[in-house]
Design a protein around this motif. Structure first.
Motif, PDB file in Angstrom:
ATOM      1  N   LYS A 142       0.823  -1.202   0.000  1.00 55.61           N
ATOM      2  CA  LYS A 142       0.000   0.000   0.000  1.00 55.61           C
ATOM      3  C   LYS A 142       0.861   1.257   0.000  1.00 55.61           C
ATOM      4  O   LYS A 142       1.993   1.259   0.486  1.00 55.61           O
ATOM      5  CB  LYS A 142      -0.890   0.061   1.260  1.00 55.61           C
ATOM      6  CG  LYS A 142      -1.887  -1.052   1.425  1.00 55.61           C
ATOM      7  CD  LYS A 142      -2.923  -0.705   2.490  1.00 55.61           C
ATOM      8  CE  LYS A 142      -2.329  -0.502   3.859  1.00 55.61           C
ATOM      9  NZ  LYS A 142      -3.370  -0.237   4.890  1.00 55.61           N
ATOM     10  N   THR A 143       0.264   2.319  -0.476  1.00 53.03           N
ATOM     11  CA  THR A 143       0.858   3.643  -0.329  1.00 53.03           C
ATOM     12  C   THR A 143       0.437   4.235   1.012  1.00 53.03           C
ATOM     13  O   THR A 143      -0.469   3.737   1.673  1.00 53.03           O
ATOM     14  CB  THR A 143       0.388   4.576  -1.461  1.00 53.03           C
ATOM     15  OG1 THR A 143      -1.047   4.528  -1.533  1.00 53.03           O
ATOM     16  CG2 THR A 143       0.976   4.169  -2.791  1.00 53.03           C
ATOM     17  N   LEU A 149       5.021   4.804   1.620  1.00 49.12           N
ATOM     18  CA  LEU A 149       4.446   3.475   1.492  1.00 49.12           C
ATOM     19  C   LEU A 149       4.144   2.902   2.871  1.00 49.12           C
ATOM     20  O   LEU A 149       4.727   3.290   3.878  1.00 49.12           O
ATOM     21  CB  LEU A 149       5.373   2.526   0.722  1.00 49.12           C
ATOM     22  CG  LEU A 149       6.589   1.947   1.433  1.00 49.12           C
ATOM     23  CD1 LEU A 149       7.085   0.718   0.711  1.00 49.12           C
ATOM     24  CD2 LEU A 149       7.712   2.966   1.516  1.00 49.12           C
ATOM     25  N   GLU A 203      -2.849   2.060  -4.459  1.00 47.36           N
ATOM     26  CA  GLU A 203      -2.071   3.197  -4.928  1.00 47.36           C
ATOM     27  C   GLU A 203      -2.768   4.485  -4.490  1.00 47.36           C
ATOM     28  O   GLU A 203      -3.754   4.449  -3.745  1.00 47.36           O
ATOM     29  CB  GLU A 203      -1.933   3.140  -6.459  1.00 47.36           C
ATOM     30  CG  GLU A 203      -3.248   3.159  -7.209  1.00 47.36           C
ATOM     31  CD  GLU A 203      -3.079   3.056  -8.723  1.00 47.36           C
ATOM     32  OE1 GLU A 203      -1.941   3.175  -9.214  1.00 47.36           O
ATOM     33  OE2 GLU A 203      -4.094   2.867  -9.424  1.00 47.36           O
ATOM     34  N   SER A 209      -6.959   4.249   0.646  1.00 45.84           N
ATOM     35  CA  SER A 209      -7.390   4.794  -0.629  1.00 45.84           C
ATOM     36  C   SER A 209      -8.364   3.844  -1.336  1.00 45.84           C
ATOM     37  O   SER A 209      -8.356   2.636  -1.100  1.00 45.84           O
ATOM     38  CB  SER A 209      -6.165   5.033  -1.521  1.00 45.84           C
ATOM     39  OG  SER A 209      -6.537   5.306  -2.847  1.00 45.84           O
ATOM     40  N   ASP A 211      -8.202   3.684  -4.576  1.00 44.61           N
ATOM     41  CA  ASP A 211      -7.475   3.380  -5.809  1.00 44.61           C
ATOM     42  C   ASP A 211      -6.750   2.051  -5.649  1.00 44.61           C
ATOM     43  O   ASP A 211      -5.740   1.957  -4.937  1.00 44.61           O
ATOM     44  CB  ASP A 211      -6.464   4.486  -6.132  1.00 44.61           C
ATOM     45  CG  ASP A 211      -7.141   5.800  -6.466  1.00 44.61           C
ATOM     46  OD1 ASP A 211      -8.190   5.776  -7.122  1.00 44.61           O
ATOM     47  OD2 ASP A 211      -6.622   6.855  -6.055  1.00 44.61           O
ATOM     48  N   MET A 235       6.740   0.625  -6.994  1.00 47.02           N
ATOM     49  CA  MET A 235       5.769   1.722  -7.022  1.00 47.02           C
ATOM     50  C   MET A 235       6.241   2.893  -7.876  1.00 47.02           C
ATOM     51  O   MET A 235       5.437   3.725  -8.291  1.00 47.02           O
ATOM     52  CB  MET A 235       5.504   2.213  -5.599  1.00 47.02           C
ATOM     53  CG  MET A 235       4.694   1.257  -4.753  1.00 47.02           C
ATOM     54  SD  MET A 235       4.416   1.951  -3.076  1.00 47.02           S
ATOM     55  CE  MET A 235       3.285   0.727  -2.395  1.00 47.02           C
ATOM     56  N   PHE A 272       1.576   3.663 -11.985  1.00 51.45           N
ATOM     57  CA  PHE A 272       1.216   3.570 -10.566  1.00 51.45           C
ATOM     58  C   PHE A 272       1.099   4.974  -9.961  1.00 51.45           C
ATOM     59  O   PHE A 272       1.974   5.821 -10.149  1.00 51.45           O
ATOM     60  CB  PHE A 272       2.274   2.770  -9.808  1.00 51.45           C
ATOM     61  CG  PHE A 272       1.886   2.432  -8.394  1.00 51.45           C
ATOM     62  CD1 PHE A 272       1.172   1.284  -8.113  1.00 51.45           C
ATOM     63  CD2 PHE A 272       2.250   3.264  -7.344  1.00 51.45           C
ATOM     64  CE1 PHE A 272       0.819   0.966  -6.806  1.00 51.45           C
ATOM     65  CE2 PHE A 272       1.903   2.960  -6.037  1.00 51.45           C
ATOM     66  CZ  PHE A 272       1.184   1.805  -5.777  1.00 51.45           C
ATOM     67  N   LYS A 273       0.008   5.220  -9.216  1.00 53.93           N
ATOM     68  CA  LYS A 273      -0.241   6.530  -8.610  1.00 53.93           C
ATOM     69  C   LYS A 273       0.458   6.624  -7.255  1.00 53.93           C
ATOM     70  O   LYS A 273       0.108   5.902  -6.321  1.00 53.93           O
ATOM     71  CB  LYS A 273      -1.736   6.764  -8.414  1.00 53.93           C
ATOM     72  CG  LYS A 273      -2.560   6.749  -9.678  1.00 53.93           C
ATOM     73  CD  LYS A 273      -4.036   6.894  -9.323  1.00 53.93           C
ATOM     74  CE  LYS A 273      -4.921   6.716 -10.535  1.00 53.93           C
ATOM     75  NZ  LYS A 273      -6.365   6.732 -10.153  1.00 53.93           N
ATOM     76  N   LEU A 274       1.425   7.514  -7.171  1.00 59.88           N
ATOM     77  CA  LEU A 274       2.086   7.753  -5.896  1.00 59.88           C
ATOM     78  C   LEU A 274       1.234   8.684  -5.040  1.00 59.88           C
ATOM     79  O   LEU A 274       0.424   9.455  -5.561  1.00 59.88           O
ATOM     80  CB  LEU A 274       3.470   8.366  -6.125  1.00 59.88           C
ATOM     81  CG  LEU A 274       4.487   7.457  -6.815  1.00 59.88           C
ATOM     82  CD1 LEU A 274       5.779   8.215  -7.068  1.00 59.88           C
ATOM     83  CD2 LEU A 274       4.757   6.201  -5.982  1.00 59.88           C
TER      84      LEU A 274
END
Length: 350
Positions: A142-143, A149, A203, A209, A211, A235, A272-274
């Motif tokens: 996971k972020t 992260l 993400e 999230s 996402d 990521m 990938f969405k940071l």
């Protein structure tokens, strides 16, 4: 050289990957006390990707049981949004059914540890994990909005009892300082094995999230720092998150990919969405943290039957008996064990 395995997996066949992981990272568990800690941030369904999936935890438990430990504990001490609702969180996530008789609230019994930290001078931490011969951490891929992260290093934050988590957030004050505090907590008891649920990955602005991506991976290693370094690379972080850099600098593991033996294919996840530094989101989180740090348990005398369950299970000795139980606010760490364990539901949070 550290090793990190990256295995293809689905929730239907993840037991195959877990079996292979125990072959790659063998543990002598016969006659040993073992603790398995999944990531249980809060009550959520498995499909939300917030918590470790029950299929992954089940596979890990099955492999451990095969190796005949003298005792096995499966538990966590949920984060900011589920204090005092440990059992409910485990049930809602589907993890209680998997943990079965091995389940335990890791915040219910604690031991005091002194830390050389400006953020946490003395911490009450899970006694079960401190007493374990072998500690297996099973985080999510996971972020995280504050730390970049949420994986191996972050999963150790659950060692802290109750609202010590909220208090640590509050004292650190910002993401830069919080990373240092998090590494100090991580070092209290470094896992012997990390198994990451990356089948359904998160993400965007984690750790809760919406996402999600179907990554279809399970990662593992006996070096938590190396595992987090590999996850960060996948990521697409342009530089290592501060928690990983600090942990490596302090000798807790390896962060350089050139010094990590990768078993499997290491690829950066396309698109990938940071996490973004969302000020409004961080403000909302800090508001929640401050409210949790301030709330204290109070006894509803109309419901209390003087059974003294709260007194017997208070990990910091904050409850004494007069005519009814009385909570000393200076000693109370707001772990909410009293509320969770009261058979009459006579403990209220105010």
């Amino acid at each position: 050289m550290s090793r990190v395995a990256i295995m293809e997996a689905s929730y239907e066949d993840c037991h195959k990957a877990i079996e292979r992981i125990f072959e790659l990272f063998p543990l002598e568990l016969k006659g040993k006390k073992v603790v398995i800690k999944p990531n249980v941030l809060r009550s959520a369904t498995p499909e939300e990707g917030v918590t470790t999936h029950p299929a992954v935890l089940k596979a890990v438990v099955n492999e451990v049981v095969k190796l005949r430990p003298s005792s096995l504990i499966v538990g966590d001490n949920p984060g900011i949004f589920s204090y005092g609702m440990n059992e409910k969180a485990f049930k809602d996530t589907g993890l209680m059914e998997v943990a079965g008789t091995y389940y335990r609230n890791l915040g219910a019994e604690t031991v005091s540890k002194e830390l050389n930290s400006i953020y946490i001078e003395r911490a009450l931490v899970s006694q079960a994990i401190m007493d374990a011969d072998v500690y297996i951490s099973v985080p999510k891929f996971k972020t995280h909005g504050l730390t970049g992260l949420s994986c191996a290093i972050k999963n150790n934050f659950g060692l802290l009892a109750g609202a010590l988590k909220a208090q640590t957030h509050k004292r650190a004050g910002n993401p830069f300082n919080f990373a240092e505090a998090l590494v100090e907590v991580f070092a209290i008891r470094i896992p012997d094995l990390v198994i990451v649920d990356g089948v359904l990955a998160m993400e965007g602005n984690g750790p809760a999230s919406k996402d999600l991506i179907n990554l279809g991976k399970i990662l593992a290693g006996d070096d938590s720092v190396a595992v987090d370094a590999v996850v960060a690379h996948m990521m697409g972080f342009p530089a290592l998150p501060r928690t990983v850099e600090l942990a490596a600098a302090r000798g807790y593991g390896i962060s350089q990919l050139s010094k990590i033996d990768i078993i499997g294919e290491l690829e950066v996840i396309s698109g990938f969405k940071l996490p973004q530094r969302d000020t409004s989101s961080n403000t909302a989180v800090m508001t929640t943290i401050n409210s949790i740090a301030a709330v204290k348990p109070k006894v509803n005398t109309e419901l209390c039957n003087l059974c003294e369950t709260c007194l017997q299970h208070c990990p910091n000795g904050a409850i004494t008996m007069d005519e009814y139980p009385i909570v000393n606010p200076e000693l109370c760490i707001t772990c909410f064990c009293c509320q969770e364990l009261c058979p009459q539901k006579a403990i209220e949070l105010k």
